[in-house]
Design an enzyme around this catalytic site. Structure first.
Site, short mmCIF file in Angstrom:
data_model
loop_
_atom_site.label_atom_id
_atom_site.label_comp_id
_atom_site.label_asym_id
_atom_site.label_seq_id
_atom_site.Cartn_x
_atom_site.Cartn_y
_atom_site.Cartn_z
N GLY A 8 7.60 5.24 51.78
CA GLY A 8 8.30 6.52 51.96
C GLY A 8 7.37 7.70 51.86
O GLY A 8 7.59 8.63 51.08
N SER A 133 13.72 7.50 38.15
CA SER A 133 14.32 8.84 38.01
C SER A 133 14.80 9.01 36.57
O SER A 133 15.14 8.02 35.91
CB SER A 133 15.53 8.96 38.95
OG SER A 133 16.34 10.06 38.58
N TYR A 146 23.04 5.23 42.35
CA TYR A 146 21.64 5.66 42.27
C TYR A 146 21.08 5.39 40.88
O TYR A 146 20.00 4.81 40.73
CB TYR A 146 21.57 7.16 42.60
CG TYR A 146 20.18 7.77 42.59
CD1 TYR A 146 19.30 7.55 43.64
CD2 TYR A 146 19.76 8.58 41.54
CE1 TYR A 146 18.03 8.13 43.64
CE2 TYR A 146 18.51 9.17 41.53
CZ TYR A 146 17.64 8.94 42.58
OH TYR A 146 16.39 9.52 42.58
N SER A 147 21.84 5.77 39.85
CA SER A 147 21.38 5.58 38.47
C SER A 147 21.18 4.09 38.16
O SER A 147 20.23 3.71 37.48
CB SER A 147 22.40 6.16 37.48
OG SER A 147 22.63 7.52 37.75
#
Ligand code: NDP
Length: 238
Positions: A8, A133, A146-147
């Protein structure tokens, strides 16, 4: 010359890492999925190698690692950075959205790591850096998918660090707070200011600041650090 494969790398944090590693004498290959012209321009400007590959596709990851090994000779450092995010109430999440987030954000890191590790083991050295994150540590409302993926990446980092330590390979993670990239383009100025106000350093972070932390974890200076999750949130979480 040291080499690095960054997933990415066409935009945002990955792009900042491509630039910084190139500027610091690394031979760099990076992947992208959709941003073809940005990836090609970056590769040309920095003298890096751009490889189109979806992190969620096993076949494309295998081909991407082969292409990177051909271009770089070997992969000293892998940075699992490619990621996606979206906001949704947990009860509104579709199975498709859940699976896509786990596939890109977590399974992608598994696929890339599994593909580069044999070469690293045979050379008895290597660095793997996973971009997780702060939400993988403290959880984010309306970002359970996401978490969950980012928390999984932390578990993977620690377990893999134990498994690969005897082979001279370190595995670490960076857990950024809010960083000014396209990923947060959906947030209003008000939302961003709110986070900045709750951050002891009173601002959001820059992609270049994540890149500098990755450069450190890839360097000799970090030779005795493994299984670490570096909090890069300006103090938003402690
Ligand atoms: P951006 O949305 O700015 O960039 C995402 C990058 O990932 C792009 O280069 C994109 O490539 C690539 N990408 C997305 N999906 C895929 C895929 N399926 N296969 C290959 N490449 C893919 O995000 P950021 O730079 O902000 O995020 C980078 C990482 O940092 C992510 O893992 C994110 O979760 C994490 N992070 C970001 C934070 C932030 O506040 N920005 C905070 C904490 C962590 P392309 O455009 O070519 O598709």
């Amino acid at each position: 010359m040291k080499t690095v494969l960054i997933t990415g790398g066409s935009r945002g944090i990955g792009r900042a890492m491509v630039e910084l590693f190139c500027e610091n004498g690394y031979k760099v290959a990076f992947t992208y999925k959709n941003s073809e012209s940005q990836a090609k321009n970056l590769a040309e400007t920095m003298g890096a190698v751009a490889i189109k590959a979806d992190s969620a596709s096993e076949a494309e990851v295998v081909e991407a690692v082969k292409a990177a090994e051909n271009a770089l000779g070997k992969i000293d450092c892998l940075i699992n950075n490619a990621g996606i995010s979206s906001f949704s109430l947990f009860t509104d999440l579709t199975l498709e959205e859940w699976n896509r987030h786990l596939a890109v954000n977590l399974t992608g890191a598994f696929l890339y790591s599994r593909a580069v590790i044999p070469g690293m083991v045979s050379r008895k050295r290597g660095r793997i850096i996973n971009i997780t994150s702060m939400w993988g540590i403290v959880g984010s409302s309306c970002e359970v998918h996401y978490s969950t993926a980012k928390a999984g990446l932390i578990g993977m980092t620690k377990a893999l660090a134990k498994e690969l330590g005897p082979s001279g390979i370190t595995v670490n993670a960076i857990a950024p707070g809010l960083i000014a990239t396209d990923m947060n383009a959906c947030l209003s100025e008000e939302d961003i200011n709110e986070v900045a106000e709750e951050t002891p350093l009173m601002r959001v972070g820059l992609p270049s600041e994540v890149a500098r932390a990755a450069l450190f974890l890839a360097s000799e200076g970090a030779s005795f650090i493994t299984g670490e999750v570096m909090n890069l949130s300006g103090g938003y979480i402690m």
